[in-house]
Write a protein that holds these residues in place. Structure first.
Motif, short mmCIF file in Angstrom:
data_model
loop_
_atom_site.label_atom_id
_atom_site.label_comp_id
_atom_site.label_asym_id
_atom_site.label_seq_id
_atom_site.Cartn_x
_atom_site.Cartn_y
_atom_site.Cartn_z
N HIS A 131 -46.05 34.19 -15.56
CA HIS A 131 -44.61 34.47 -15.50
C HIS A 131 -43.76 33.35 -16.10
O HIS A 131 -42.89 32.77 -15.44
CB HIS A 131 -44.18 34.74 -14.05
CG HIS A 131 -45.03 35.75 -13.35
ND1 HIS A 131 -45.02 37.09 -13.67
CD2 HIS A 131 -45.95 35.60 -12.36
CE1 HIS A 131 -45.89 37.73 -12.91
NE2 HIS A 131 -46.47 36.86 -12.09
N PRO A 132 -43.98 33.04 -17.39
CA PRO A 132 -43.18 31.98 -18.02
C PRO A 132 -41.76 32.45 -18.33
O PRO A 132 -41.48 33.66 -18.32
CB PRO A 132 -43.95 31.72 -19.32
CG PRO A 132 -44.54 33.06 -19.66
CD PRO A 132 -44.92 33.67 -18.33
N ASP A 133 -40.89 31.50 -18.58
CA ASP A 133 -39.54 31.85 -19.02
C ASP A 133 -39.53 32.26 -20.49
O ASP A 133 -38.75 33.14 -20.89
CB ASP A 133 -38.60 30.64 -18.84
CG ASP A 133 -38.48 30.23 -17.39
OD1 ASP A 133 -38.14 31.09 -16.56
OD2 ASP A 133 -38.75 29.05 -17.09
N VAL A 181 -43.44 43.34 -28.42
CA VAL A 181 -44.07 43.90 -27.22
C VAL A 181 -44.00 42.96 -26.02
O VAL A 181 -44.35 43.36 -24.91
CB VAL A 181 -45.54 44.27 -27.50
CG1 VAL A 181 -45.62 45.35 -28.57
CG2 VAL A 181 -46.36 43.06 -27.91
N ALA A 182 -43.60 41.73 -26.22
CA ALA A 182 -43.52 40.77 -25.11
C ALA A 182 -42.32 41.09 -24.22
O ALA A 182 -41.28 41.54 -24.69
CB ALA A 182 -43.41 39.35 -25.65
N THR A 183 -42.49 40.85 -22.93
CA THR A 183 -41.36 41.05 -22.01
C THR A 183 -40.54 39.78 -21.86
O THR A 183 -39.47 39.80 -21.27
CB THR A 183 -41.86 41.49 -20.62
OG1 THR A 183 -42.68 40.46 -20.06
CG2 THR A 183 -42.66 42.78 -20.71
N ARG A 184 -41.06 38.67 -22.39
CA ARG A 184 -40.34 37.40 -22.42
C ARG A 184 -39.88 37.12 -23.86
O ARG A 184 -40.49 37.59 -24.81
CB ARG A 184 -41.23 36.24 -21.96
CG ARG A 184 -41.17 35.94 -20.49
CD ARG A 184 -41.91 36.93 -19.68
NE ARG A 184 -41.98 36.54 -18.26
CZ ARG A 184 -42.46 37.35 -17.33
NH1 ARG A 184 -42.90 38.54 -17.63
NH2 ARG A 184 -42.50 36.95 -16.07
N PRO A 185 -38.82 36.33 -24.02
CA PRO A 185 -38.42 35.95 -25.38
C PRO A 185 -39.54 35.18 -26.09
O PRO A 185 -40.24 34.38 -25.46
CB PRO A 185 -37.20 35.06 -25.15
CG PRO A 185 -36.70 35.41 -23.79
CD PRO A 185 -37.91 35.79 -23.00
N VAL A 186 -39.70 35.43 -27.37
CA VAL A 186 -40.70 34.73 -28.19
C VAL A 186 -39.95 33.91 -29.24
O VAL A 186 -39.11 34.45 -29.97
CB VAL A 186 -41.66 35.71 -28.88
CG1 VAL A 186 -42.67 34.95 -29.75
CG2 VAL A 186 -42.40 36.55 -27.84
N ILE A 187 -40.26 32.61 -29.31
CA ILE A 187 -39.60 31.73 -30.26
C ILE A 187 -40.62 30.79 -30.87
O ILE A 187 -41.76 30.69 -30.40
CB ILE A 187 -38.46 30.91 -29.61
CG1 ILE A 187 -39.05 29.94 -28.55
CG2 ILE A 187 -37.41 31.81 -29.00
CD1 ILE A 187 -38.03 28.96 -28.01
#
Length: 406
Positions: A369-371, A387-393
């Motif tokens: 459960h990362p930010d 497809v990620a539920t978290r932001p990808v940067i």
């Protein structure tokens, strides 16, 4: 592993190189344990050891077949096997040579030829991608969500003016320059804060990896020579480094010296260029005053280490160490050594296998459960983001944001 080159290959320098690589293999099979396609398909011929045997048979004179072509196509070129191999087998190099032999002997169905031709004549050219991005932005309401998520920010990022005596070049690349221009801008902002100006070379472009790994090696080397020509005036002026923020591109440029070793015009220049190439994490690791980029708030980061970073460039753990040094909390990522499925054009050409690998990677990245999810390569960034539920940067954006907030 014993191998006797067929007579047609005996005076072929690349075949000789391939033979030397194959002879270094000790048959142990450790490579299969870390091969993503072997884990998914469970077929010995879809693991590194099986592919080595198939390439060996080609070099010994066996005719290439569609069967062999399919097994070589299904390799991600992640090079995880190279990290595992106790004998130091250079499998990535061997695979490129094997694919080149097969490509010359086996004619693909017209749909495959058209798709591969389209990829090679569209993706490496930012000027051909940009109009379609503008059109997509205009009609975005009618586009699939996955496509919309890959669109770049509407405003072009601002680069700091070159104001320092210390200067480094940056590889603009092709896809990243259009779909994620904020990544190199973030790198420029961070280095500017450390007293270094990051400069693009206007005539440089695609690193050549996509064409080279699709069996069109001559096309790939044309891109390589074009970049060397674009960078050489800066090299002569004493540029400190050629910085890459996409580990896949960085690995390709790092290997220019090897790939052009038999070219009398470019061998020496290619060797110099390869020696100058540094991933942005290598550059920052050696610089003081990084504390100015500490996060302004507590963030838990899941870092997706691209295959090209950890297995190709052999920089496993470097980004994680840097982020921890700055105070970021890193989430544990199970099976972090495995590929996400992007692998350049692989996610398009072998979409079913790629999608299965991506599902497993997303589950691993989000298990704690990362930010945020951070990565270091444009292909992984674009493939995971929809497809990620978290932001990808890209991880360098974290540092640039910390500087902005400070």
């Amino acid at each position: 592993m014993y191998l006797e080159l067929a007579s047609k290959f005996k005076n072929h320098p690349q075949a000789y190189d391939a033979a030397q690589i194959i002879r270094s293999c000790v048959h142990c099979g450790f490579c299969n344990a870390t091969c993503p396609t072997f884990r998914v398909l469970g077929d010995e011929l879809d693991g590194p050891r099986g592919r080595i045997y198939q390439i060996k048979s080609l070099l010994e004179g066996q005719k290439a077949t569609v069967h062999i072509q399919n097994h070589l196509d299904r390799c991600l070129t992640c090079r995880g096997c190279e990290t595992t191999c106790p004998a130091g087998v250079r499998f990535g190099r061997l695979l490129d040579l094997g694919r080149h032999i097969v490509e010359a002997q086996v004619k693909r169905p017209w749909r495959q030829r058209l798709l591969r031709w389209g990829l090679r004549h569209f993706v490496p050219y930012p000027g051909r991608i940009a109009p379609w991005v503008r059109l997509a932005r205009f009609v975005r309401l009618g586009l699939p969500k996955a496509w919309v998520s890959r669109l770049p920010p509407p405003n072009q990022p601002i680069w700091p003016a070159p104001a320092h005596s210390r200067r480094m070049l940056v590889l603009d690349g092709c896809v990243q320059a259009v779909l994620a221009p904020q990544i190199n801008a973030a790198a420029a902002k961070v280095l500017d804060g450390l007293g270094i100006s990051l400069l693009p070379a206007p005539k440089a472009g695609c690193c050549g990896a996509l064409s080279y790994h699709l069996g069109a090696q001559e096309d790939g080397l044309i891109f390589a020579k074009r970049n060397i020509d674009a960078w050489w005036p800066y090299v002569e002026q004493g540029i400190e480094a050629i910085v890459t923020t996409a580990s896949g591109c960085g690995l390709m440029v790092k290997e220019y010296g090897q790939l052009l070793t038999d070219d009398p015009r470019y061998a020496e220049k290619a060797s110099v260029v390869s020696a100058l190439v540094k991933d942005i994490c290598e550059v920052l690791a050696g610089l003081p005053k990084l504390e100015q980029f500490r996060p302004q708030q507590s963030l838990k980061i899941a870092f997706q280490s691209p295959c090209t970073l950890q297995h190709g460039l052999r920089l496993a753990g470097r980004v994680e160490e840097l982020l921890q040094r700055l105070g970021y909390e890193l989430a544990p990522v199970p099976d972090a050594h495995l590929c996400c499925g992007s692998a350049g054009a692989y996610s398009i050409l072998e979409s079913k296998i790629a999608a299965e690998l991506r599902r497993a990677k997303i589950a691993a990245l989000e298990s704690s459960h990362p930010d945020l999810i951070a990565t270091a390569n444009i292909g992984c960034f674009l493939y995971l983001k929809p497809v990620a539920t978290r932001p990808v940067i890209h991880w360098i954006e974290l540092l640039a944001a910390g500087k902005a907030a400070g």
